[in-house]
Design a protein around this motif. Structure first.
Motif, mmCIF file in Angstrom:
data_model
loop_
_atom_site.group_PDB
_atom_site.id
_atom_site.type_symbol
_atom_site.label_atom_id
_atom_site.label_comp_id
_atom_site.label_asym_id
_atom_site.label_seq_id
_atom_site.Cartn_x
_atom_site.Cartn_y
_atom_site.Cartn_z
ATOM 1 N N ALA A 67 19.387 -0.238 1.152
ATOM 2 C CA ALA A 67 18.481 -1.184 0.500
ATOM 3 C C ALA A 67 17.126 -0.518 0.298
ATOM 4 C CB ALA A 67 18.340 -2.436 1.354
ATOM 5 N N LYS A 68 16.672 -0.482 -0.945
ATOM 6 C CA LYS A 68 15.365 0.084 -1.249
ATOM 7 C C LYS A 68 14.554 -0.932 -2.046
ATOM 8 C CE LYS A 68 16.627 5.002 -1.210
ATOM 9 N NZ LYS A 68 15.633 5.514 -0.262
ATOM 10 N N PHE A 69 13.242 -0.899 -1.820
ATOM 11 C CA PHE A 69 12.347 -1.871 -2.432
ATOM 12 C C PHE A 69 11.276 -1.157 -3.242
ATOM 13 C CE2 PHE A 69 14.096 -3.514 1.483
ATOM 14 C CZ PHE A 69 14.592 -4.755 1.108
ATOM 15 N N PHE A 70 10.798 -1.898 -4.248
ATOM 16 C CA PHE A 70 9.746 -1.342 -5.086
ATOM 17 C C PHE A 70 8.860 -2.463 -5.611
ATOM 18 C CE2 PHE A 70 8.392 1.472 -8.762
ATOM 19 C CZ PHE A 70 7.691 2.340 -7.947
ATOM 20 N N LEU A 71 7.794 -2.085 -6.318
ATOM 21 C CA LEU A 71 6.857 -3.049 -6.878
ATOM 22 C C LEU A 71 7.250 -3.375 -8.322
ATOM 23 C CD1 LEU A 71 3.574 -1.428 -5.521
ATOM 24 C CD2 LEU A 71 4.859 -3.330 -4.526
ATOM 25 N N ASP A 119 0.824 -1.211 0.000
ATOM 26 C CA ASP A 119 0.000 0.000 0.000
ATOM 27 C C ASP A 119 0.856 1.257 0.000
ATOM 28 O OD1 ASP A 119 -2.243 -1.548 -0.023
ATOM 29 O OD2 ASP A 119 -2.730 -1.277 2.094
ATOM 30 N N VAL A 120 1.925 1.254 0.790
ATOM 31 C CA VAL A 120 2.807 2.422 0.863
ATOM 32 C C VAL A 120 3.526 2.643 -0.473
ATOM 33 C CG1 VAL A 120 4.894 3.372 1.914
ATOM 34 C CG2 VAL A 120 3.141 2.320 3.350
ATOM 35 N N LEU A 121 4.082 1.570 -1.040
ATOM 36 C CA LEU A 121 4.833 1.704 -2.288
ATOM 37 C C LEU A 121 3.936 2.110 -3.450
ATOM 38 C CD1 LEU A 121 7.240 -1.353 -1.934
ATOM 39 C CD2 LEU A 121 7.828 1.072 -1.743
ATOM 40 N N GLU A 122 2.702 1.640 -3.452
ATOM 41 C CA GLU A 122 1.752 2.069 -4.484
ATOM 42 C C GLU A 122 1.423 3.550 -4.339
ATOM 43 O OE1 GLU A 122 -1.591 -0.555 -4.139
ATOM 44 O OE2 GLU A 122 -0.893 -1.847 -5.772
ATOM 45 N N LYS A 123 1.264 3.985 -3.110
ATOM 46 C CA LYS A 123 0.905 5.374 -2.849
ATOM 47 C C LYS A 123 2.045 6.324 -3.190
ATOM 48 C CE LYS A 123 -1.444 8.830 -1.002
ATOM 49 N NZ LYS A 123 -2.675 9.360 -1.624
ATOM 50 N N GLU A 124 3.257 5.978 -2.770
ATOM 51 C CA GLU A 124 4.404 6.868 -2.960
ATOM 52 C C GLU A 124 4.971 6.786 -4.371
ATOM 53 O OE1 GLU A 124 5.383 9.127 -0.700
ATOM 54 O OE2 GLU A 124 3.634 8.428 0.421
ATOM 55 N N ASN A 125 4.904 5.600 -4.972
ATOM 56 C CA ASN A 125 5.343 5.371 -6.351
ATOM 57 C C ASN A 125 6.829 5.636 -6.584
ATOM 58 O OD1 ASN A 125 4.661 4.408 -8.931
ATOM 59 N ND2 ASN A 125 4.607 6.489 -9.741
ATOM 60 N N ILE A 126 7.652 5.467 -5.553
ATOM 61 C CA ILE A 126 9.110 5.498 -5.691
ATOM 62 C C ILE A 126 9.689 4.435 -4.766
ATOM 63 C CG2 ILE A 126 9.333 7.935 -6.336
ATOM 64 C CD1 ILE A 126 10.107 8.500 -3.419
ATOM 65 N N PRO A 127 10.888 3.903 -5.067
ATOM 66 C CA PRO A 127 11.518 2.934 -4.175
ATOM 67 C C PRO A 127 11.794 3.538 -2.797
ATOM 68 C CG PRO A 127 12.535 2.873 -6.338
ATOM 69 C CD PRO A 127 11.642 4.078 -6.320
ATOM 70 N N LEU A 128 11.599 2.726 -1.764
ATOM 71 C CA LEU A 128 11.797 3.182 -0.388
ATOM 72 C C LEU A 128 12.545 2.133 0.411
ATOM 73 C CD1 LEU A 128 8.170 4.518 0.355
ATOM 74 C CD2 LEU A 128 10.179 5.918 -0.178
ATOM 75 N N SER A 129 13.270 2.578 1.436
ATOM 76 C CA SER A 129 13.879 1.654 2.393
ATOM 77 C C SER A 129 12.798 1.171 3.356
ATOM 78 C CB SER A 129 14.987 2.357 3.169
ATOM 79 O OG SER A 129 14.441 3.364 4.008
ATOM 80 N N VAL A 130 13.130 0.145 4.135
ATOM 81 C CA VAL A 130 12.171 -0.378 5.110
ATOM 82 C C VAL A 130 11.795 0.708 6.113
ATOM 83 C CG1 VAL A 130 11.846 -2.040 6.975
ATOM 84 C CG2 VAL A 130 12.930 -2.763 4.842
ATOM 85 N N GLU A 131 12.783 1.473 6.545
ATOM 86 C CA GLU A 131 12.521 2.548 7.494
ATOM 87 C C GLU A 131 11.592 3.603 6.893
ATOM 88 O OE1 GLU A 131 15.468 1.388 6.722
ATOM 89 O OE2 GLU A 131 16.183 0.451 8.577
ATOM 90 N N GLU A 132 11.811 3.916 5.606
ATOM 91 C CA GLU A 132 10.957 4.905 4.940
ATOM 92 C C GLU A 132 9.537 4.375 4.757
ATOM 93 O OE1 GLU A 132 14.262 7.275 2.209
ATOM 94 O OE2 GLU A 132 13.432 5.368 1.517
#
Length: 312
Positions: free
Chosen positions: A73-77, A11-24
Motif C-alpha cells: 500500500a502506497k499513498f500520495f497527494l 510534509d514527507v510526501l511533498e518533500k519526496e514527491n513520490i508515493p510511499l508506504s506508511v513505513e517509508e
C-alpha cells in the motif's frame, strides 16, 4: 495547532514527491527530523500513522491523500500528478521485462542524426566489450555509446574546403552520444554525469533516451544541468524517428580533450577505427569508410521498431 500525523505525512510526501508506504513515510520523517515535532507518537506510531491516513481517506471528503497501490500500500497527494506520473513510469519499466535492448535503439539515433540539419553526421557504435581490461573502475564512464562526425563535403565546394585548411578553420565536428532507454527524475543526474564524463573529448555531447517522463520538475532539472555543464538531451521517437526531438542543445566546445581522446584510442579498438576512418575520409575529401547503418524511410523504420519490440 499541534503538529500531527497527517501533517507529518503531508510534509514527507511533498518533500519526496513520490508515493510511499506508511513505513517509508515514517523512515523519511525520521531522516528529515520531523518526528521530534510530533506532540505524541504513542507505543506503535507506524500503526497510528497508517490508521490516521486510512481514516482521513475514508471519512474526509476534502482529504489530500490517495492510495495509489495495494501491495504494498502506497499513498500520495492528490494534486501532485507529476510525481505520480514519474512513479507509474518507473513501475512500468521495472514491472515488465523489455523485449529490446538499449543497443536496439542505436539505429533510431543514427538515422535521426544522419538526417537532422543540426547534425548531418555519420555515427559509429562503440562496443565497450572490446576495450582493454583495466583495474576495476579505471575506465568507468570513459566510453560513449555512439560517436559521430559531421563531414562538410556536401555543404562546401572543394575550393572552400581548401580555404578552410589554409585559414586553419575546422569545418568538421565530433559528437558523443550516451544512450538510455528511459530517464526520470530518479535517474537523471547519474545518467547526465555519465554523459558529462564520456563526452569531454567531443565538440558536442548528448544524453539520449526513448522514454523521458514529461514532468516539469524533470525538465527544469535538465535545463539547470544543461546550463551548468553543456550536455544536450535528445528524446527519440520510435514511431516517427524524424520527429525525434532535441530537448536541449549541447554547448559546442572550441577545443577538444586530447588526453581523453588518447585514452579512448589506446583503450578501445572501435574508437581507434572511427578516428582512422574519419581521417582517411577527410584526406580524400569524401565519405568512403563504413559507419553505422541508417534507415531513411519512415515505414521501414516503423517496421523495424515493431519487429524489435520497441513499439508494442
Amino acid at each position: 495547532m499541534a503538529y500531527n500525523f497527517l501533517t507529518l505525512a503531508k510534509d514527507v510526501l511533498e518533500k519526496e514527491n513520490i508515493p510511499l508506504s506508511v513505513e517509508e513515510i515514517w523512515e523519511k520523517a525520521k531522516v528529515l527530523g520531523l518526528l521530534e515535532k510530533l506532540s505524541s507518537s504513542g507505543k506503535t506510531p507506524i500503526r497510528t500513522l497508517s490508521a490516521r491516513i486510512y481514516v482521513d481517506i475514508k471519512n474526509n471528503v476534502d482529504t489530500i491523500f490517495e492510495q495509489v497501490s495495494k501491495r504494498p500500500a502506497k499513498f500520495f497527494l492528490k494534486d501532485h500528478t507529476a510525481g505520480l506520473q514519474e512513479f507509474e513510469e518507473r513501475q512500468e519499466q521495472t514491472g515488465k521485462k523489455l523485449k529490446y535492448l538499449e543497443r536496439d535503439l542505436h539505429v533510431l539515433l543514427s538515422s535521426f542524426v544522419n538526417s537532422d540539419e543540426h547534425f548531418k553526421c555519420s555515427t559509429k557504435t562503440i562496443y565497450h566489450e572490446v576495450s582493454k581490461r583495466e583495474k576495476s573502475g579505471k575506465n568507468k564512464w570513459l566510453h560513449p555509446d555512439i560517436v559521430g562526425v559531421h563531414f562538410p563535403f556536401e555543404s562546401y565546394t572543394e575550393n572552400t574546403l581548401k580555404l578552410f585548411d589554409i585559414l586553419k578553420v575546422n569545418p568538421y565536428k565530433l559528437y558523443s552520444f550516451e544512450m538510455k532507454i528511459s530517464i526520470n527524475l530518479a535517474t537523471l543526474r547519474e545518467y547526465y554525469f555519465q554523459a558529462v564524463s564520456n563526452s569531454s573529448w567531443a565538440h558536442e555531447g548528448y544524453l539520449v533516451a526513448l522514454h523521458i517522463v514529461d514532468d516539469p520538475e524533470l525538465i527544469d532539472e535538465m535545463r539547470r544541468l544543461n546550463n551548468a555543464f553543456g550536455i544536450g538531451v535528445i528524446r527519440l521517437d520510435a514511431e516517427h524517428f524524424m520527429q525525434s526531438e532535441i530537448l536541449f542543445s549541447a554547448k559546442e566546445k572550441e577545443s577538444l580533450d586530447w588526453d581523453t581522446i588518447n585514452r579512448l584510442v589506446d583503450s578501445n579498438s572501435d574508437f581507434k577505427k572511427f578516428l582512422d576512418d574519419l581521417m582517411e575520409d577527410i584526406k580524400i575529401g569524401k565519405v568512403k569508410s563504413k559507419y553505422d547503418d541508417v534507415c531513411l524511410e519512415e515505414e521501414q523504420m516503423y517496421q523495424y521498431a515493431l519487429n524489435a519490440g520497441i513499439l508494442s
